[in-house]
Write a protein that holds these residues in place. Structure first.
Motif, PDB file in Angstrom:
ATOM      1  N   MET A  23       0.830  -1.794  -0.079  1.00 53.04           N
ATOM      2  CA  MET A  23      -0.342  -0.305   0.015  1.00 53.04           C
ATOM      3  C   MET A  23       0.873   1.671   0.001  1.00 53.04           C
ATOM      4  N   SER A  24       2.469   1.380   0.691  1.00 52.91           N
ATOM      5  CA  SER A  24       3.032   2.672   0.688  1.00 52.91           C
ATOM      6  C   SER A  24       2.934   2.295  -0.455  1.00 52.91           C
ATOM      7  N   TYR A  25       3.944   1.846  -1.178  1.00 52.12           N
ATOM      8  CA  TYR A  25       3.990   1.702  -2.461  1.00 52.12           C
ATOM      9  C   TYR A  25       3.115   2.299  -3.634  1.00 52.12           C
ATOM     10  N   ILE A  26       1.874   1.877  -3.833  1.00 54.01           N
ATOM     11  CA  ILE A  26       0.563   2.111  -4.216  1.00 54.01           C
ATOM     12  C   ILE A  26       0.652   3.540  -3.743  1.00 54.01           C
ATOM     13  N   CYS A  27       0.821   4.464  -3.069  1.00 55.73           N
ATOM     14  CA  CYS A  27       0.463   6.362  -2.620  1.00 55.73           C
ATOM     15  C   CYS A  27       1.751   6.195  -3.037  1.00 55.73           C
ATOM     16  N   GLY A  28       2.355   5.567  -2.905  1.00 54.12           N
ATOM     17  CA  GLY A  28       4.054   6.550  -2.877  1.00 54.12           C
ATOM     18  C   GLY A  28       4.406   7.146  -1.346  1.00 54.12           C
ATOM     19  N   SER A  29       3.680   6.899  -0.793  1.00 50.29           N
ATOM     20  CA  SER A  29       4.476   8.095   0.976  1.00 50.29           C
ATOM     21  C   SER A  29       3.927   6.589   1.783  1.00 50.29           C
ATOM     22  N   LYS A  30       4.685   7.551   2.900  1.00 51.58           N
ATOM     23  CA  LYS A  30       5.490   6.193   3.943  1.00 51.58           C
ATOM     24  C   LYS A  30       4.006   6.747   5.157  1.00 51.58           C
ATOM     25  N   VAL A  31       3.594   5.296   5.615  1.00 53.37           N
ATOM     26  CA  VAL A  31       2.412   5.713   6.656  1.00 53.37           C
ATOM     27  C   VAL A  31       2.871   6.790   8.311  1.00 53.37           C
ATOM     28  N   VAL A  32       2.514   7.237   8.884  1.00 51.44           N
ATOM     29  CA  VAL A  32       2.370   8.711  10.008  1.00 51.44           C
ATOM     30  C   VAL A  32       1.270   7.733  10.709  1.00 51.44           C
ATOM     31  N   SER A  33       0.969   6.631  10.973  1.00 52.62           N
ATOM     32  CA  SER A  33      -0.396   6.728  12.324  1.00 52.62           C
ATOM     33  C   SER A  33      -0.820   5.004  11.648  1.00 52.62           C
ATOM     34  N   VAL A  34      -1.463   4.469  12.750  1.00 55.67           N
ATOM     35  CA  VAL A  34      -2.019   3.195  13.105  1.00 55.67           C
ATOM     36  C   VAL A  34      -3.477   3.382  14.222  1.00 55.67           C
ATOM     37  N   GLN A  35      -4.236   2.879  13.604  1.00 52.11           N
ATOM     38  CA  GLN A  35      -5.706   2.391  14.721  1.00 52.11           C
ATOM     39  C   GLN A  35      -5.696   0.473  13.768  1.00 52.11           C
ATOM     40  N   ALA A  36      -5.943   0.209  15.173  1.00 51.27           N
ATOM     41  CA  ALA A  36      -6.237  -1.546  15.201  1.00 51.27           C
ATOM     42  C   ALA A  36      -6.961  -2.291  15.471  1.00 51.27           C
ATOM     43  N   THR A  37      -7.748  -3.243  15.593  1.00 49.69           N
ATOM     44  CA  THR A  37      -8.580  -3.361  16.803  1.00 49.69           C
ATOM     45  C   THR A  37      -8.551  -4.982  16.163  1.00 49.69           C
ATOM     46  N   SER A  38      -8.536  -6.266  17.062  1.00 51.60           N
ATOM     47  CA  SER A  38      -8.793  -7.320  16.975  1.00 51.60           C
ATOM     48  C   SER A  38      -9.656  -8.189  17.410  1.00 51.60           C
ATOM     49  N   ILE A  39     -10.141  -9.748  16.894  1.00 51.85           N
ATOM     50  CA  ILE A  39     -10.894  -9.521  17.389  1.00 51.85           C
ATOM     51  C   ILE A  39     -11.203 -10.369  18.889  1.00 51.85           C
ATOM     52  N   LYS A  40     -12.195 -10.553  19.598  1.00 53.25           N
ATOM     53  CA  LYS A  40     -12.201 -10.949  21.011  1.00 53.25           C
ATOM     54  C   LYS A  40     -12.263 -12.244  21.433  1.00 53.25           C
ATOM     55  N   THR A  41     -11.627 -13.354  21.771  1.00 58.36           N
ATOM     56  CA  THR A  41     -12.053 -14.423  22.296  1.00 58.36           C
ATOM     57  C   THR A  41     -11.349 -15.153  23.577  1.00 58.36           C
ATOM     58  N   ASP A  42     -12.065 -15.941  24.039  1.00 53.83           N
ATOM     59  CA  ASP A  42     -11.906 -16.418  25.555  1.00 53.83           C
ATOM     60  C   ASP A  42     -10.580 -18.346  25.087  1.00 53.83           C
ATOM     61  N   ASN A  43     -11.340 -18.212  23.667  1.00 52.54           N
ATOM     62  CA  ASN A  43     -10.459 -19.653  22.973  1.00 52.54           C
ATOM     63  C   ASN A  43      -8.977 -19.726  23.014  1.00 52.54           C
ATOM     64  N   VAL A  44      -8.676 -20.437  23.645  1.00 56.10           N
ATOM     65  CA  VAL A  44      -7.051 -20.615  24.216  1.00 56.10           C
ATOM     66  C   VAL A  44      -6.621 -20.999  22.376  1.00 56.10           C
ATOM     67  N   ALA A  45      -6.667 -21.792  21.882  1.00 61.32           N
ATOM     68  CA  ALA A  45      -5.944 -22.394  20.265  1.00 61.32           C
ATOM     69  C   ALA A  45      -6.042 -21.533  18.981  1.00 61.32           C
ATOM     70  N   VAL A  46      -7.082 -19.755  19.872  1.00 63.46           N
ATOM     71  CA  VAL A  46      -7.088 -18.892  18.722  1.00 63.46           C
ATOM     72  C   VAL A  46      -6.334 -18.000  19.148  1.00 63.46           C
ATOM     73  N   VAL A  47      -5.737 -17.183  18.341  1.00 63.47           N
ATOM     74  CA  VAL A  47      -4.597 -16.180  18.735  1.00 63.47           C
ATOM     75  C   VAL A  47      -5.605 -15.402  18.143  1.00 63.47           C
ATOM     76  N   ALA A  48      -5.512 -14.189  18.902  1.00 65.38           N
ATOM     77  CA  ALA A  48      -6.727 -13.282  18.648  1.00 65.38           C
ATOM     78  C   ALA A  48      -5.602 -11.425  17.823  1.00 65.38           C
ATOM     79  N   GLU A  49      -4.593 -12.331  17.384  1.00 64.78           N
ATOM     80  CA  GLU A  49      -3.817 -10.845  16.365  1.00 64.78           C
ATOM     81  C   GLU A  49      -4.022 -11.061  15.399  1.00 64.78           C
TER      82      GLU A  49
END
Length: 715
Positions: free
Chosen positions: A575-601
């Motif tokens: 995506m940085s290549y396509i727009c020809g620009s650098k990343v300046v900030s990030v927002q992120a969210t992952s799933i929430k789970t109690d299942n220990v076999a699932v890596v939420a991230e």
């Protein structure tokens, strides 16, 4: 050093000359004196490898389905090339041996140079002159235990774990069904435990030997009647099946001779179509015994050396091996009485002729003896062919790392090109790089990275090792002025990246990371399509990544860095290549789970803001249908849209006109390496600016911070 290898594709076996392995911090480098040939497991592996490709495919339907899916997305010839690379990978034979410690790693507590040891483990305790073995697969030997007896310790621990699953008590009765090597060892162990033992084997000679080894009774026919008589009509407390057959007869007979609520344990490969009526009416407990014991197949235990607490897991695979050795020391088990054939290691291939029934001789225990072992020293470097002269400006390429991706993608891509020279190939295991170097045409193979970095001819080093080693190896190469291509990621911590950045500034060498997707014709088309835009872009990238188990090294934050750092960097760079620009900030969210076999991230929604005002949304998902193509990207801007579908098809439409690219999948590997080699030849800057590489890597670090903080993170 010499090592026995087998081709998975053809079944051919040979005594290979390969570099000796390195000693890692977690284990030992040992010199082999005797190794034990497993008449069951090894014969099965050898037989399987000798099957035709169709025969192998019939036994591996899951793998066939994966190949079919790859053909659908990547094309026939590209998929076959990867399958071919996998099939060409040699298999090391052997998993039980004994010898002397030559070097002990800093974390191999209790082990030191000169110790006599027994070693186990597929891929570690090989039929080879020298082996690296992790500490939890090593036990020290009492002075009165010979190397020959100790070489059987891993095989013996398999029999021991089977008996442990039987949960026998003093005075109880057990039937050992199958009096091969495992069965004979089990007979001796059961007697040492104070149990009454009846053995069965259709071979009368084996029954005779079982009686000599302590069995109370051993029969070659009429087992049901004999077992009932042996137990006064009550049935045996447990049946241990050590036979190897696809027939269901052993599990059927076991149910007939077991007592009410008895146990049936299978250690060997047997048919398991259980007769429900018999098992149900007696309420029998049917169990499978997992190889050497607890710890087997657990990389944290076997590779990382993290032991299970003694109070909670009394008998691990290592403790089983130690118990076996102790029983040998006390004279309760006599493996040497089961050895029917001894071969000098130089004639080791003759042992497999015997194993495959080519000689017609009966056999049981087979050992390989390493004559003059004490006079041999490990050799880390093997010369393969004479160096050739090349133009001063030509790329002279060496590799550090020889994993599946390297052999399946990078090396085949390089092989199709010209104008460069392959110099050295390094892998800590030695075996892997030795045979790959011969096949690919390298001039030498080594298990020591310094042989690569000190090589005067090499001017371009490919680093394709595990992620945690990338930054250190890049720095090692840069410090001696080498150019470097490193597979992603560039680093897995801020500290590594900062150190590397400083190193690049003070080196004449240049660095490139394997962000191949930006070199794809599809990426080039999209970038050109939006080249004259005046407004920011909106990019949406969906990755149907598939699940990777939590215990795989990629998921370890200290080794693989996790999947966002380890693979997510690809899509940030795109995506940085396509727009020809650098990343300046990030927002992120992952799933929430109690299942220990699932890596939420592993299932996340990430929004990247770029310096030019563009935004990129990355939906990285591990929970989707694996039949769905992996990657899909939409780019919006200037009243126009570009849609890229898995690097097979890209369609552009809108005010900027119509463009289309379709055909076989093209992820940019060839274009990436071509650009890299051209940069080395001409002395120009590498294709991706250093600032871009650093920004992409820092953006992945910021992503993990945003997932934890729930806030916008600056890059």
């Amino acid at each position: 050093m010499k090592q026995i290898l087998q081709s998975f594709k053809t079944g051919e076996m040979w005594l290979a000359d390969v570099p000796s392995p390195l000693c890692k911090s977690n284990g030992i480098l040992m010199r082999n004196h005797v190794s034990f040939v497993s008449s069951g497991t090894e014969r099965m592996l050898v037989d399987f490898a000798k099957r035709s490709l169709i025969g192998k495919a019939m036994k591996m339907p899951d793998q066939v389905r994966k190949v079919i899916r790859k053909i659908q997305t990547e094309g026939l010839f590209e998929t076959l090339e990867k399958v071919q690379a996998k099939l060409d990978q040699p298999i090391p034979l052997g998993y039980s041996c004994a010898g002397v410690v030559l070097e002990a790693g800093i974390r191999a507590n209790g082990l030191s140079k000169g110790d006599r040891v027994a070693c186990g483990g597929v891929g570690y305790a090989n039929h080879a002159e020298f082996n690296y073995v992790p500490k939890n697969l090593v036990v020290k030997l009492p002075d009165n235990v010979s190397f020959e007896d100790a070489s059987c310790a891993t095989v013996g621990s398999i029999a021991m774990q089977g008996l442990r699953q039987c949960e026998l008590h003093l005075g109880e009765s057990v039937c050992i069904l199958g009096l091969g090597l495992l069965g004979m060892l089990a007979v001796q162990m059961a007697k040492a435990s104070g149990c009454r033992v009846i053995g069965f084997d259709p071979n009368p000679q084996r029954c005779k030997l079982a009686l000599e080894l302590g069995a109370d009774e051993a029969v070659s026919g009429g087992l049901v009647e004999s077992a009932m008589s042996f137990t006064n009509g009550r049935g045996v407390d447990a049946v241990l099946i050590t036979a190897a057959t696809s027939s269901n007869e052993p599990v059927t007979v076991a149910s007939e001779i077991a007592k009410m609520k008895g146990k049936v344990v299978a250690t060997g490969l047997v048919g398991m179509n259980l007769p429900r009526d018999l098992y149900y009416k007696k309420e029998l407990d049917f169990r499978l015994s997992m190889s050497y014991g607890p710890g087997r197949y657990d990389p944290v235990y076997e590779e990382d050396g993290i032991d299970y607490p003694y109070g909670y897991v009394r008998w691990t695979e290592q403790r089983n091996m130690q118990a076996f050795v102790d029983l040998v020391s006390m004279g309760r088990i006599t493996p040497s009485k089961l050895v029917t054939h001894r071969f000098d290691f130089e004639n080791a291939l003759d042992a497999y002729q015997l194993l495959l029934g080519k000689t017609g001789e009966p056999y049981m225990g087979i050992v390989l003896e390493y004559s003059n072992a004490e006079n041999k020293q490990p050799v880390s470097r093997v010369e393969i062919k004479q160096p050739v002269k090349s133009e001063p400006s030509s790329p002279v390429v060496s590799f550090v790392g020889c994993g599946n991706f390297t052999k399946a993608v990078l090396m085949p891509t390089l092989k199709k090109m010209s104008g460069y020279r392959l110099r050295g190939l390094c892998s800590a295991s030695g075996m892997n790089c030795g045979e790959t170097a011969r096949k690919m045409g390298f001039e030498f193979a080594t298990s020591k990275k310094d042989d690569i970095f000190a090589d005067a001819d090499t001017n371009l080093v490919f680093i394709t090792t595990r992620h945690d080693t990338h930054s250190t190896l890049v720095e090692d190469a840069l410090k001696v002025g080498k150019n470097v291509f490193v597979e992603k990621p560039l680093a897995i911590t801020e500290e590594q990246l900062s150190s590397l950045e400083e190193c690049v500034k003070n080196s004449s060498g240049k660095v490139m990371v394997g962000f191949n997707r930006r070199f794809s014709p599809h990426a080039k088309l999209i970038k050109e399509y939006f080249a004259k835009r005046a407004k920011p872009l909106v990019m949406m990238y969906r990755v149907n990544a598939g699940e990777i188990a939590r215990d795989v090294w990629v998921q370890d934050p200290n080794v693989g860095g996790g999947r966002i750092i380890g693979e997510g960097c690809h899509f940030v760079d795109f995506m940085s290549y396509i727009c020809g620009s650098k990343v300046v900030s990030v927002q992120a969210t992952s799933i929430k789970t109690d299942n220990v076999a699932v890596v939420a991230e592993d299932s996340v929604n990430i929004v990247y803001t770029f310096a030019d005002g563009s935004i990129g949304v990355l939906n990285y998902v591990a929970l989707g249908d694996t039949n769905l193509p992996k990657e899909y990207c939409e780019v919006y801007g200037e009243g126009s849209t570009a849609i890229m579908d898995n690097f097979n098809t890209t369609i552009c439409s809108g005010k900027l006109g119509k463009r289309k690219l379709s055909g076989k999948q093209s992820k940019g590997f060839a274009e990436e390496i071509t650009a890299l080699l051209d940069s080395v030849k001409t002395g120009r800057e590498f294709p991706i600016e250093l600032d871009s590489l650093l920004n992409t890597t820092r953006a992945t670090f910021a992503t993990l911070k945003a997932l934890k903080s729930g806030s916008t993170e600056l890059v």
